[in-house]
Design a protein around this motif. Structure first.
Motif, PDB file in Angstrom:
ATOM      1  N   PRO A   1      -9.936  42.026 -15.348  1.00 19.24           N
ATOM      2  CA  PRO A   1      -9.981  43.712 -15.133  1.00 19.24           C
ATOM      3  C   PRO A   1      -9.038  43.337 -13.405  1.00 19.24           C
ATOM      4  CG  PRO A   1     -11.960  43.010 -15.500  1.00 19.24           C
ATOM      5  CD  PRO A   1     -11.143  41.901 -16.603  1.00 19.24           C
TER       6      PRO A   1
ATOM      7  N   ARG B   1      -5.856  47.886 -22.540  1.00 19.09           N
ATOM      8  CA  ARG B   1      -6.632  46.424 -21.723  1.00 19.09           C
ATOM      9  C   ARG B   1      -5.155  45.134 -21.466  1.00 19.09           C
ATOM     10  NH1 ARG B   1      -9.810  49.624 -19.708  1.00 19.09           N
ATOM     11  NH2 ARG B   1     -11.555  49.769 -20.441  1.00 19.09           N
TER      12      ARG B   1
ATOM     13  N   GLU C   1      -3.458  51.071 -19.843  1.00 17.83           N
ATOM     14  CA  GLU C   1      -4.717  50.258 -18.996  1.00 17.83           C
ATOM     15  C   GLU C   1      -5.957  49.909 -19.912  1.00 17.83           C
ATOM     16  OE1 GLU C   1      -7.709  46.436 -18.253  1.00 17.83           O
ATOM     17  OE2 GLU C   1      -4.453  47.240 -18.283  1.00 17.83           O
ATOM     18  N   HIS C   2      -6.772  51.480 -19.443  1.00 18.15           N
ATOM     19  CA  HIS C   2      -7.251  52.181 -20.257  1.00 18.15           C
ATOM     20  C   HIS C   2      -7.455  52.284 -22.345  1.00 18.15           C
ATOM     21  CE1 HIS C   2     -10.799  54.557 -21.859  1.00 18.15           C
ATOM     22  NE2 HIS C   2     -11.622  54.191 -20.582  1.00 18.15           N
TER      23      HIS C   2
ATOM     24  N   SER D   1      -5.297  43.679 -18.045  1.00 12.59           N
ATOM     25  CA  SER D   1      -6.373  42.755 -17.623  1.00 12.59           C
ATOM     26  C   SER D   1      -6.085  41.378 -18.989  1.00 12.59           C
ATOM     27  CB  SER D   1      -7.864  43.500 -18.401  1.00 12.59           C
ATOM     28  OG  SER D   1      -7.713  44.517 -17.601  1.00 12.59           O
ATOM     29  N   ARG D   2      -5.666  40.940 -19.774  1.00 13.31           N
ATOM     30  CA  ARG D   2      -5.216  40.399 -20.567  1.00 13.31           C
ATOM     31  C   ARG D   2      -4.231  39.703 -19.719  1.00 13.31           C
ATOM     32  NH1 ARG D   2      -6.755  43.223 -25.223  1.00 13.31           N
ATOM     33  NH2 ARG D   2      -4.723  44.349 -25.377  1.00 13.31           N
TER      34      ARG D   2
ATOM     35  N   PHE E   1      -9.782  50.640 -15.652  1.00 16.77           N
ATOM     36  CA  PHE E   1      -9.776  48.761 -15.913  1.00 16.77           C
ATOM     37  C   PHE E   1     -11.458  49.013 -16.688  1.00 16.77           C
ATOM     38  CE2 PHE E   1      -6.487  50.163 -13.155  1.00 16.77           C
ATOM     39  CZ  PHE E   1      -5.492  48.548 -13.649  1.00 16.77           C
ATOM     40  N   GLY E   2     -12.267  49.760 -16.512  1.00 18.02           N
ATOM     41  CA  GLY E   2     -13.965  48.919 -16.955  1.00 18.02           C
ATOM     42  C   GLY E   2     -14.588  48.678 -15.854  1.00 18.02           C
TER      43      GLY E   2
END
Length: 199
Positions: free
Chosen positions: A49, A40, A36-37, A43-44, A122-123
């Motif tokens: 996220p 992404r 994921e990092h 998240s999409r 995930f930010g």
């Protein structure tokens, strides 16, 4: 350790399942979070996220329920150790379960859901490193609290298999920490570097 091994059949299916779930869980959440990092994609796919992190967290919780079930079944399928099968040992196990529960719950409260379940990958970053209890007295209290839970549960069941599996839990968490900490530190180093450039 040799004495413990005399009580344990490592080829027994419940024991094998417990070892596999203990090893798989940190591997799963680390691989998914790093992917994921890098991409992404979660998240999409989930539209945010936060929702992606909540989904990963839910999956991890379900996997942890499965791991605990397999751990318990492995203990019940193997012999008990008479020297541990007494009220004092039971109370020691109960105390360890209580201490572990405090560490796990207080870690979760200090970090929040996204902080607990790798939100930084995930930010979703914290403003600063968490240093309140239990992080003020122990690094990685979630992992060591969980280990104490398994140790307490094993002692309460007078289970050599449980004690051996707890050793596996501790070893796997040690590897996970060595794998996670540098990566997490780099995420926050990049955040600090970007903030410095903007100021």
């Amino acid at each position: 350790m040799t004495r413990l091994l005399g009580y344990v059949d490592p080829s027994e299916p419940h024991f094998v399942a417990a070892v596999l779930t203990i090893a798989f869980n940190p591997l799963f959440w680390n691989v998914v979070a790093r992917w994921e990092h890098k991409t992404r994609q979660l998240s999409r796919a989930f539209g945010s996220p936060h929702l992606a992190c909540y989904t990963l967290g839910g999956a991890v919780l379900l996997l942890n329920v499965l791991r605990s079930h397999c751990f318990t079944q492995a203990m019940l399928s193997q012999p008990r150790m008479q020297s541990l099968d007494n009220p004092l040992a039971y109370r020691v196990g109960l105390a360890l379960l209580g201490v572990g529960g405090v560490f796990v719950l207080s870690s979760f409260l200090a970090l929040g859901f996204t902080g607990t379940f790798l939100g930084d990958y995930f930010g979703i970053l914290k403003e600063a490193r968490v240093t309140t209890f239990p992080f003020s007295i122990l690094d990685n209290p979630m992992y060591w609290g969980s280990t104490a839970n398994y140790l307490g549960w094993a002692i309460m069941h007078a289970s050599p298999a449980g004690l051996l599996l707890t050793t596996v839990v501790a070893l796997i968490y040690t590897v996970a920490i060595l794998y996670e900490e540098p990566f997490t530190a780099e995420i926050y180093r990049q955040k600090a570097s970007q903030a410095h450039k903007r100021s």
